[in-house]
Motif scaffolding. Structure first.
Motif, PDB file in Angstrom:
ATOM      1  N   THR A 117      31.758  35.947  42.838  1.00 43.48           N
ATOM      2  CA  THR A 117      32.425  36.670  42.774  1.00 43.48           C
ATOM      3  C   THR A 117      33.126  37.794  42.142  1.00 43.48           C
ATOM      4  O   THR A 117      33.642  38.688  41.645  1.00 43.48           O
ATOM      5  CB  THR A 117      33.567  36.319  43.439  1.00 43.48           C
ATOM      6  N   PHE A 118      32.819  36.236  40.623  1.00 39.20           N
ATOM      7  CA  PHE A 118      33.185  37.119  39.412  1.00 39.20           C
ATOM      8  C   PHE A 118      32.355  38.906  39.626  1.00 39.20           C
ATOM      9  O   PHE A 118      32.280  40.254  38.361  1.00 39.20           O
ATOM     10  CB  PHE A 118      32.844  36.813  38.243  1.00 39.20           C
ATOM     11  N   LEU A 119      31.246  38.555  39.614  1.00 37.24           N
ATOM     12  CA  LEU A 119      30.287  39.473  39.745  1.00 37.24           C
ATOM     13  C   LEU A 119      31.229  41.593  40.191  1.00 37.24           C
ATOM     14  O   LEU A 119      31.338  42.072  40.151  1.00 37.24           O
ATOM     15  CB  LEU A 119      28.750  39.828  39.420  1.00 37.24           C
ATOM     16  N   ILE A 120      31.407  40.986  41.535  1.00 35.09           N
ATOM     17  CA  ILE A 120      31.848  41.819  42.297  1.00 35.09           C
ATOM     18  C   ILE A 120      32.884  41.971  41.749  1.00 35.09           C
ATOM     19  O   ILE A 120      33.323  43.842  41.948  1.00 35.09           O
ATOM     20  CB  ILE A 120      31.564  41.428  43.944  1.00 35.09           C
ATOM     21  N   GLY A 121      33.498  41.454  41.322  1.00 32.87           N
ATOM     22  CA  GLY A 121      35.309  41.398  40.990  1.00 32.87           C
ATOM     23  C   GLY A 121      34.812  42.673  39.708  1.00 32.87           C
ATOM     24  O   GLY A 121      35.652  43.593  39.831  1.00 32.87           O
ATOM     25  N   LEU A 122      34.112  42.169  39.004  1.00 30.12           N
ATOM     26  CA  LEU A 122      33.436  43.615  37.710  1.00 30.12           C
ATOM     27  C   LEU A 122      33.358  44.461  37.958  1.00 30.12           C
ATOM     28  O   LEU A 122      33.731  45.116  37.697  1.00 30.12           O
ATOM     29  CB  LEU A 122      33.114  42.258  36.923  1.00 30.12           C
ATOM     30  N   ARG A 123      32.123  44.730  38.592  1.00 31.23           N
ATOM     31  CA  ARG A 123      30.934  45.342  39.280  1.00 31.23           C
ATOM     32  C   ARG A 123      32.217  46.498  39.991  1.00 31.23           C
ATOM     33  O   ARG A 123      32.498  48.205  39.507  1.00 31.23           O
ATOM     34  CB  ARG A 123      30.737  45.388  40.082  1.00 31.23           C
ATOM     35  N   GLU A 124      33.073  46.739  40.888  1.00 33.22           N
ATOM     36  CA  GLU A 124      33.883  46.771  42.153  1.00 33.22           C
ATOM     37  C   GLU A 124      34.743  48.157  41.112  1.00 33.22           C
ATOM     38  O   GLU A 124      35.739  48.585  41.291  1.00 33.22           O
ATOM     39  CB  GLU A 124      34.079  46.376  43.234  1.00 33.22           C
ATOM     40  N   GLY A 125      35.478  46.624  40.743  1.00 31.33           N
ATOM     41  CA  GLY A 125      36.876  47.234  39.475  1.00 31.33           C
ATOM     42  C   GLY A 125      37.050  48.683  38.636  1.00 31.33           C
ATOM     43  O   GLY A 125      37.595  48.466  38.352  1.00 31.33           O
ATOM     44  N   LEU A 126      35.359  47.920  37.751  1.00 29.80           N
ATOM     45  CA  LEU A 126      35.523  48.745  36.713  1.00 29.80           C
ATOM     46  C   LEU A 126      35.604  50.003  37.424  1.00 29.80           C
ATOM     47  O   LEU A 126      35.528  50.630  36.593  1.00 29.80           O
ATOM     48  CB  LEU A 126      34.356  47.992  35.816  1.00 29.80           C
ATOM     49  N   LEU A 129      40.276  41.126  36.842  1.00 33.16           N
ATOM     50  CA  LEU A 129      41.558  40.879  35.333  1.00 33.16           C
ATOM     51  C   LEU A 129      40.084  41.807  34.523  1.00 33.16           C
ATOM     52  O   LEU A 129      40.872  42.610  33.576  1.00 33.16           O
ATOM     53  CB  LEU A 129      41.888  39.819  35.239  1.00 33.16           C
ATOM     54  N   ALA A 130      38.902  41.339  33.925  1.00 33.68           N
ATOM     55  CA  ALA A 130      37.810  41.559  33.146  1.00 33.68           C
ATOM     56  C   ALA A 130      37.846  43.058  33.355  1.00 33.68           C
ATOM     57  O   ALA A 130      37.542  44.338  32.501  1.00 33.68           O
ATOM     58  CB  ALA A 130      36.865  41.233  32.752  1.00 33.68           C
ATOM     59  N   ALA A 131      37.490  43.790  34.421  1.00 35.51           N
ATOM     60  CA  ALA A 131      37.610  44.934  34.715  1.00 35.51           C
ATOM     61  C   ALA A 131      38.528  45.842  34.261  1.00 35.51           C
ATOM     62  O   ALA A 131      38.119  46.834  33.985  1.00 35.51           O
ATOM     63  CB  ALA A 131      37.240  45.070  36.032  1.00 35.51           C
ATOM     64  N   VAL A 132      40.005  45.494  34.308  1.00 38.72           N
ATOM     65  CA  VAL A 132      41.193  46.280  34.350  1.00 38.72           C
ATOM     66  C   VAL A 132      41.293  46.603  32.372  1.00 38.72           C
ATOM     67  O   VAL A 132      41.349  47.700  31.856  1.00 38.72           O
ATOM     68  CB  VAL A 132      42.160  45.692  34.551  1.00 38.72           C
ATOM     69  N   ALA A 133      40.611  45.159  32.022  1.00 38.07           N
ATOM     70  CA  ALA A 133      40.695  45.029  30.658  1.00 38.07           C
ATOM     71  C   ALA A 133      40.064  45.991  29.853  1.00 38.07           C
ATOM     72  O   ALA A 133      39.937  46.504  28.699  1.00 38.07           O
ATOM     73  CB  ALA A 133      40.911  43.950  29.978  1.00 38.07           C
ATOM     74  N   ILE A 134      38.374  46.035  31.017  1.00 39.67           N
ATOM     75  CA  ILE A 134      37.599  46.591  30.088  1.00 39.67           C
ATOM     76  C   ILE A 134      38.092  48.559  30.212  1.00 39.67           C
ATOM     77  O   ILE A 134      37.481  48.917  28.853  1.00 39.67           O
ATOM     78  CB  ILE A 134      35.763  46.397  30.137  1.00 39.67           C
ATOM     79  N   GLY A 135      38.552  48.542  31.278  1.00 42.82           N
ATOM     80  CA  GLY A 135      38.536  50.255  31.995  1.00 42.82           C
ATOM     81  C   GLY A 135      39.436  49.933  30.986  1.00 42.82           C
ATOM     82  O   GLY A 135      39.668  51.593  30.422  1.00 42.82           O
ATOM     83  N   TRP A 136      40.598  49.648  30.075  1.00 40.41           N
ATOM     84  CA  TRP A 136      41.408  50.114  30.018  1.00 40.41           C
ATOM     85  C   TRP A 136      40.692  50.617  28.107  1.00 40.41           C
ATOM     86  O   TRP A 136      41.389  51.246  28.111  1.00 40.41           O
ATOM     87  CB  TRP A 136      42.551  49.270  29.497  1.00 40.41           C
ATOM     88  N   LEU A 137      39.885  49.766  27.799  1.00 42.75           N
ATOM     89  CA  LEU A 137      39.311  49.743  26.367  1.00 42.75           C
ATOM     90  C   LEU A 137      38.555  50.196  26.316  1.00 42.75           C
ATOM     91  O   LEU A 137      38.864  51.301  25.900  1.00 42.75           O
ATOM     92  CB  LEU A 137      38.739  48.301  25.838  1.00 42.75           C
ATOM     93  N   ILE A 138      38.247  51.107  27.538  1.00 41.01           N
ATOM     94  CA  ILE A 138      37.456  52.569  27.543  1.00 41.01           C
ATOM     95  C   ILE A 138      37.387  53.480  27.433  1.00 41.01           C
ATOM     96  O   ILE A 138      37.552  54.637  26.418  1.00 41.01           O
ATOM     97  CB  ILE A 138      36.248  52.634  28.755  1.00 41.01           C
ATOM     98  N   TYR A 139      39.346  53.483  28.253  1.00 40.89           N
ATOM     99  CA  TYR A 139      40.231  54.863  28.172  1.00 40.89           C
ATOM    100  C   TYR A 139      40.666  55.128  27.219  1.00 40.89           C
ATOM    101  O   TYR A 139      40.631  55.916  26.449  1.00 40.89           O
ATOM    102  CB  TYR A 139      41.197  54.298  29.474  1.00 40.89           C
ATOM    103  N   ARG A 140      41.262  54.337  26.575  1.00 44.27           N
ATOM    104  CA  ARG A 140      41.317  53.912  24.799  1.00 44.27           C
ATOM    105  C   ARG A 140      40.251  54.195  23.600  1.00 44.27           C
ATOM    106  O   ARG A 140      40.845  54.287  23.099  1.00 44.27           O
ATOM    107  CB  ARG A 140      42.227  52.827  23.950  1.00 44.27           C
ATOM    108  N   ALA A 153      36.553  51.611  39.931  1.00 43.42           N
ATOM    109  CA  ALA A 153      38.095  52.282  40.640  1.00 43.42           C
ATOM    110  C   ALA A 153      38.548  52.286  38.918  1.00 43.42           C
ATOM    111  O   ALA A 153      38.847  53.495  39.371  1.00 43.42           O
ATOM    112  CB  ALA A 153      38.469  51.239  40.929  1.00 43.42           C
ATOM    113  N   SER A 154      38.407  51.500  38.018  1.00 44.19           N
ATOM    114  CA  SER A 154      39.265  51.358  36.428  1.00 44.19           C
ATOM    115  C   SER A 154      38.659  52.943  36.115  1.00 44.19           C
ATOM    116  O   SER A 154      39.448  53.402  34.965  1.00 44.19           O
ATOM    117  CB  SER A 154      38.863  50.345  35.430  1.00 44.19           C
ATOM    118  N   LEU A 155      37.467  53.185  35.567  1.00 43.01           N
ATOM    119  CA  LEU A 155      36.586  53.963  35.257  1.00 43.01           C
ATOM    120  C   LEU A 155      37.495  55.522  36.035  1.00 43.01           C
ATOM    121  O   LEU A 155      37.737  56.467  35.601  1.00 43.01           O
ATOM    122  CB  LEU A 155      35.503  54.333  35.181  1.00 43.01           C
ATOM    123  N   VAL A 156      37.335  55.739  37.522  1.00 41.17           N
ATOM    124  CA  VAL A 156      37.827  56.897  37.859  1.00 41.17           C
ATOM    125  C   VAL A 156      39.103  57.351  38.172  1.00 41.17           C
ATOM    126  O   VAL A 156      39.043  58.632  37.161  1.00 41.17           O
ATOM    127  CB  VAL A 156      37.640  56.514  39.545  1.00 41.17           C
TER     128      VAL A 156
END
Length: 285
Positions: free
Chosen positions: A4-13, A157-168, A15-18
């Motif tokens: 479930t961590f992998l699912i949340g990370l992959r799918e969340g990232l 949460l990890a996906a959102v954090a990584i997405g924000w770090l990439i955006y910045r 969405a975050s990248l988009v």
């Protein structure tokens, strides 16, 4: 928890990248005023995804055991179909995703830019609804619901954090490599969820025959491996194996893994083969 961590990370990232691409582009062209429109679409999509998750979690209470198993098995198989399609879609279109999103923004920037609400909504709803259904199926098959939900939340949460770090621009990762390997791991997770969906339909009596029930067990290890213990939870949450599995579950698991895994390897290897062929042509020239 790992699945479930992998699912949340992959799918969340994804969405975050988009969302990051959309916001970065409108700011690049000087339309900061439409950023709230994008966030409005994102908020609607998140609310819809949470609503679907709540409906799946609480909507079957009061139904008979057979009805719950039929719904659970059917939705698990549907979730596997959706996530399989999304894995292949991302593998084929990831290279042109940025330009496609920017083109959609250009087409809807007339006037106050309310059309961007729809872009933000569609971009996140596609991932959110799929994630809600896939996570729900993964949690049901994990054998440890609280731990599985914790893994899902940590992944998001990890996906959102990584997405924000990439955006910045603070961190840079090879997204092609990331999505290739997480896609392969999700195929393994999906194989287990598919097997569990078949298990539900067997328990409901929808699927029956010589390969199911008391005469069709592939193995029964409940006396050796505690179904509620950590080893069983890890096996269920990663490769989808339970201490007791029927021949049909094993067959479905193996067929999905071989067929989908082989097709995926061909898709992700196609650009490399093309690049190698182009290099060889250049060398000969």
């Amino acid at each position: 928890m790992l699945g479930t961590f992998l699912i949340g990370l992959r799918e969340g990232l994804e969405a975050s990248l988009v969302v990051g691409i959309l916001i970065a582009y409108v700011r690049k062209i000087g339309r900061d005023d439409v950023v709230p429109r994008i966030w409005a679409g994102v908020a609607i999509a998140v609310a819809l995804s949470l609503g679907l998750g709540a409906l799946l979690t609480f909507g079957t209470y009061g139904l008979s055991f057979e009805a719950q198993e039929i719904i659970g098995g059917t939705l698990s198989i549907l979730a596997v179909g959706l996530v399989t399609w999304m894995i292949f879609w991302m593998a084929r279109t990831a290279r042109g995703l940025k330009s496609e999103l920017e083109h959609q923004v250009d087409a809807r920037l007339d006037g106050p830019g309310w059309g961007l609400v729809a872009i933000g909504f569609v971009a996140v709803a596609r991932e959110g609804l799929e994630t809600a259904l896939f996570l729900w199926s993964a949690v049901r098959s994990s054998g440890d619901a609280p731990l599985a939900w914790i893994g899902a939340v940590l992944g998001l949460l990890a996906a959102v954090a990584i997405g924000w770090l990439i955006y910045r621009g603070i961190v840079r990762i090879n997204l092609g490599t990331f999505f290739t390997w997480t896609g392969a791991l999700l195929i393994v997770v999906a194989a287990g969820i598919l097997a569990y969906g078949v298990h539900d339909l067997q328990e409901a009596g929808v699927l029956h025959g010589p390969w199911t029930g008391t005469t069709g067990w592939a193995f029964q290890l409940s006396d050796t491996i505690d179904p509620t213990g950590l080893p069983a939870a890890l096996l269920k949450g990663t490769v989808g194996f339970s201490p007791d599995m029927t021949q049909l579950e094993i067959a479905v698991w193996a067929i999905y893994l071989v067929v989908v895994g082989t097709a995926y390897a061909r898709v992700v290897g196609r650009p490399r083969r093309a690049a190698r062929a182009a290099s060889n042509e250049g060398t000969r020239a």
